[in-house]
Design a protein around this motif. Structure first.
Motif, short mmCIF file in Angstrom:
data_model
loop_
_atom_site.label_atom_id
_atom_site.label_comp_id
_atom_site.label_asym_id
_atom_site.label_seq_id
_atom_site.Cartn_x
_atom_site.Cartn_y
_atom_site.Cartn_z
N THR A 462 0.83 -1.21 0.00
CA THR A 462 0.00 0.00 0.00
C THR A 462 0.87 1.26 0.00
O THR A 462 0.52 2.26 -0.64
CB THR A 462 -0.94 0.00 1.22
OG1 THR A 462 -1.78 -1.16 1.17
CG2 THR A 462 -1.81 1.25 1.25
N GLN A 463 1.99 1.21 0.71
CA GLN A 463 2.89 2.36 0.69
C GLN A 463 3.53 2.53 -0.69
O GLN A 463 3.77 3.66 -1.14
CB GLN A 463 3.97 2.18 1.76
CG GLN A 463 3.44 2.25 3.19
CD GLN A 463 4.51 1.99 4.22
OE1 GLN A 463 5.70 1.94 3.90
NE2 GLN A 463 4.10 1.79 5.47
N TRP A 464 3.80 1.42 -1.37
CA TRP A 464 4.44 1.47 -2.70
C TRP A 464 3.43 1.91 -3.76
O TRP A 464 3.76 2.65 -4.67
CB TRP A 464 5.02 0.10 -3.03
CG TRP A 464 5.87 0.08 -4.27
CD1 TRP A 464 7.04 0.74 -4.47
CD2 TRP A 464 5.60 -0.65 -5.48
NE1 TRP A 464 7.54 0.47 -5.73
CE2 TRP A 464 6.68 -0.39 -6.37
CE3 TRP A 464 4.59 -1.52 -5.89
CZ2 TRP A 464 6.76 -0.94 -7.64
CZ3 TRP A 464 4.66 -2.07 -7.15
CH2 TRP A 464 5.73 -1.79 -8.01
N GLU A 465 2.18 1.42 -3.65
CA GLU A 465 1.12 1.82 -4.57
C GLU A 465 -0.10 2.16 -3.71
O GLU A 465 -0.85 1.28 -3.30
CB GLU A 465 0.80 0.67 -5.56
CG GLU A 465 0.04 1.11 -6.80
CD GLU A 465 -1.36 1.60 -6.51
OE1 GLU A 465 -1.67 2.78 -6.79
OE2 GLU A 465 -2.15 0.79 -5.95
N LYS A 466 -0.30 3.44 -3.46
CA LYS A 466 -1.22 3.91 -2.42
C LYS A 466 -2.70 3.88 -2.83
O LYS A 466 -3.57 4.03 -1.97
CB LYS A 466 -0.84 5.33 -1.99
CG LYS A 466 -0.95 6.35 -3.12
CD LYS A 466 -0.52 7.73 -2.65
CE LYS A 466 -0.63 8.75 -3.79
NZ LYS A 466 -0.20 10.09 -3.34
#
Length: 798
Positions: A462-466
């Motif tokens: 989620t941090q990489w692709e929010k």
């Protein structure tokens, strides 16, 4: 050179080929895939069309090695991403997709002979190629010859279709005995515990005393897919330890290393676990035992969609599988199903099992209309119409079915026609590149990454692709270095990058390492504009389901769509057949969340008037925008002056204006429509001659009166809205003969008339009477059948 069963046909083949198309029937292992191209090359350049990439490269490599020369000199091949040939190459093996593209570019005329191998598989592209080549005009002195080959074709029908000569090679090098392990001879192939059945069959074969040559040869196991291959690999690990046997997977997506291990002879005994990729063309040396599960995965039509399902193979396929043994020594085939299992004779053609969008575009780009071509089996009309409508919507063909310039740009792209359309419809370079990369990632046979249940990994993801966007994740995967926390299939990712690079080069776009950054919201807005059917909204109660007004999808396990997302663009679906009579299950496998406001901005759905009321002289109207059965927007409007005709009509029908008018005119219109159906019209006494309905008639009246505001309505009364239907002097008599409401003792009934069948249905509305109405209590209705309906109960009244 080793003598093969097909060799005695050489002189007859060369003689007949000079004057005729040929249909060559020969058993698997007879040598047709290697001998026929060499014989045909004696009279000119040869194109051999093989249904699978792995067969193209392997056959070319084998024949080149036989000539002791490199691939690409006199014998080469052409598949996606690879081409090993030049202008002097005599024999080229190619996949049907490559051959179709060459045909559209006029590049097949240089070949004197075109061989379509393994035609029995009935792929859509080989069927289309044959139909197109059969229809190609050619000079009499330079006639191009077609050769169709297979071990299990309906040779007589195909010979008539091509007006060809039929040749058949008899016999094979070694016999193959067949054994069935099912408890009952009518038992069909069964997927349950398939890894245990395969393991048990191999164990029994190796442990039982029998011909040592068979026991020491390699074993080929036919399985329906990668999942079953993985299960069997795990189950058969002990064989590697106990017997020193190599267990090797073989399917369309295996690594080059595993492919070479499977196709190259080895000093160690091998168990090769394969899909249908090993059923035809490929020569797998050393096979003496076949384990046939009798299963395959193939597409078929269900509820208007092509779905991938598990199927029992055909009898033709079972013979093909058996024929993979018996090439170097006597073989044995163990079938895990009954000898009298109810198998189809041949596998149904793909053109009858899948959508026809791509075949229709391919035919159009080759200068033909799919519906006009003569196929071995006639195409289904419904699928032709669906494909025509879809390509028209894409502007890939015109009304006559000819390819447009847009369609010709779509066709060469090595991806699905819808993705090709989306790529060319993007408004700017950034969106085009994003669409190219996503299409490439979705075009590989398996997903390049695997979702995990680890909360820690999901948080990192989620941090990489929010955005919780499957589409953006795939685009980032192609463009950026792979995060350490993500499980990635490197081979599939590399294949996707190759496809992207190929399309980028064709469209003169920057390569992946300098890809243009895209604004996600603007990109998805462009996608909805180009293909609004990809926009779905969540069901309010069944949150895992989404709809677009035409179909419904369920979120797949790997989708990252957030629970908070109320709408999404669905880029990819995977369809599974429902069990029994259940509908097809469509799984959304690549989603991109979007706000509901984006659907409203693109005017998706229908605006409906919920209610209109007069409040202090103003018309207060509440409207709802409904998309796929869900309200996505609601508006309230006040209007002093101008109102629409539709609103006025609705207010009349609801009784807010001209109380009682709607009920009176509705009755008159219903009677008029019945009057017409009974053939009572006398044009000399009636000004109206066509049926109508209340809303249409009221609309006509309001427009004729020139009403523009509610104040205008104060000028009129009920008497200004006269329906000119049944002549006034006939109305009362007709109403008496054909009443719409009937009141008898403690019963209030309404009446429905079906004039075509002379059927009257009396319908219970209210009343305390329990006894059904009697015939003598009702109007005469002479010559009509009479039924009585109360709730779901319907009886005849005699």
């Amino acid at each position: 050179m080793v003598q093969l069963p097909i060799d005695p046909l050489k002189s007859l083949f060369i003689e007949k080929l000079a004057h005729h198309h040929l249909v060559v029937e020969a058993e698997t292992g007879s040598g047709k895939s290697t001998r026929l191209p060499l014989w045909a090359a004696e009279s000119g350049k040869v194109l051999v069309i093989e249904p699978r990439r792995i067969a193209c490269s392997s056959l070319a490599e084998f024949l080149a090695a036989e000539r002791n020369e490199p691939v690409g000199k006199s014998i080469g091949y052409a598949i996606r991403f690879e081409a090993h040939f030049d202008d002097n190459t005599e024999i080229i093996f190619a996949t049907p997709g490559v051959a179709l593209r060459w045909l559209s570019e006029g590049q097949l005329t240089e070949f004197k002979t075109i061989i379509i191998d393994e035609f029995h598989e009935r792929r859509w592209d080989t069927d289309l190629l044959l139909a197109l080549l059969k229809d190609q005009p050619s000079e009499p002195h330079n006639k191009q010859r077609l050769v169709i080959t297979s071990a299990t074709i309906d040779s007589q029908r195909l010979t008539q279709y091509l007006d060809a000569e039929h040749l058949k090679a008899e016999g094979r090098n070694f016999t193959v005995t067949v054994e069935h392990l099912a408890a009952d001879n009518r038992h069909s192939p069964d997927i349950r515990s398939i890894e245990n059945k395969v393991s048990s069959a191999i164990q029994n074969f190796l442990n039982n005393p029998q011909d040592q040559a068979k026991k020491q040869g390699d074993i080929l196991v036919f399985l329906p897919g990668r999942k079953e291959i993985a299960l069997c690999q795990s189950k058969l690990k002990p064989f590697s330890l106990e017997f020193g046997i190599d267990v090797i997977p073989l399917h369309a997506s295996v690594s080059d290393t595993d492919r070479q291990r499977a196709l190259t002879a080895s000093q160690h005994q091998r168990i090769i676990l394969a899909t249908n990729v090993a059923e035809t063309s490929l020569t797998i040396p050393g096979i003496t035992l076949i384990i046939d599960t009798g299963l395959e995965r193939r597409t078929h039509q269900r509820n208007g969609r092509a779905v991938l399902g598990l199927h029992a193979i055909s009898r033709a396929s079972s013979e093909q599988r058996k024929g993979r043994a018996g090439r170097i020594a006597a073989g044995h085939c163990i079938r895990l199903y009954g000898s009298a299992a109810p198998l189809e004779l041949i596998t149904p053609p793909e053109l009858h099992r899948e959508e026809l969008t791509e075949p229709m575009l391919a035919a159009a780009c080759c200068g033909f209309r799919l519906a006009d071509l003569a196929f071995v089996d006639a195409l289904p009309e419904k699928a032709l119409l669906q494909a025509h409508d879809r390509l028209l919507a894409m502007k890939a063909i015109n009304d006559q079915g000819d390819a447009t310039e847009h369609g010709k740009r779509l066709y060469p792209l090595p991806i699905d026609a819808l993705f090709a359309h989306l790529i060319t419809a993007m408004p700017d370079k950034a969106a085009t590149e994003a669409m190219v990369d996503l299409a490439a990632a979705l075009s590989v046979s398996n997903k390049p990454w695997q979702k995990t249940n680890s909360e820690e990994v999901l948080e990192q993801l989620t941090q990489w692709e929010k955005h919780h966007c499957d589409a953006m994740l795939l685009v980032k995967l192609l463009r950026e270095s792979t995060p350490e926390f993500l499980t990635v299939d490197d081979e599939r990712l590399q294949e996707a990058r190759q496809i992207s690079a190929q399309i980028r080069e064709a469209l003169s776009l920057p390569q992946l390492d300098v890809a243009t950054s895209v604004k996600r919201d603007a990109w998805l807005a462009a996608v909805i504009k180009a293909a609004p059917e990809l926009a779905f909204v969540r069901r309010e109660k069944r949150r895992q389901a989404l709809g677009n007004g035409h179909s419904e999808v369920t979120l797949g396990r790997d989708s990252r769509l957030s629970d908070n997302a109320e709408a999404a663009v669905i880029f990819d679906q995977f369809s599974l057949p429902g069990k029994g009579v259940k509908q097809t299950l469509n799984l959304a496998t690549c989603t991109a969340p979007i706000p509901l406001s984006l659907l409203i901005e693109h005017d998706l759905g229908e605006v409906q008037v919920c209610d209109s009321q007069l409040v202090d002289g103003q018309c207060v109207t509440r409207t709802q925008r409904i998309y796929a059965g869900r309200v996505i927007d609601e508006q309230t409007q006040n209007s002093k002056d101008t109102v629409t005709t539709a609103l006025i009509v609705e207010m009349i029908e609801s009784g807010q204006l001209f109380e009682g008018l709607a009920d009176q005119r509705r009755h008159q219109i219903e009677q008029w429509n019945l009057f017409l159906k009974l053939g009572l019209l006398d044009e000399t006494s009636c000004t109206r001659t066509q049926p109508t309905e209340l809303t249409t008639w009221l609309t006509e009246q309001i427009e004729a009166l020139g009403v523009e505001s509610l104040d205008d309505m104060q000028l009129f009364s009920n008497d200004d809205f006269i329906f000119d239907g049944i002549p006034e002097w006939e109305q009362d008599e007709f109403d008496e003969r054909f009443p719409r409401k009937i009141y008898i003792a403690d019963l209030h009934l309404t009446v429905e008339y079906a004039a075509a069948g002379k059927l009257v249905t009396v319908v219970y509305q209210s009343g305390s009477r329990k006894q059904d109405p009697q015939r003598w209590e009702l109007p005469r209705w002479q010559g009509w059948r009479i039924k009585y309906r109360k709730a779901s109960r319907v009886i005849d009244i005699r």
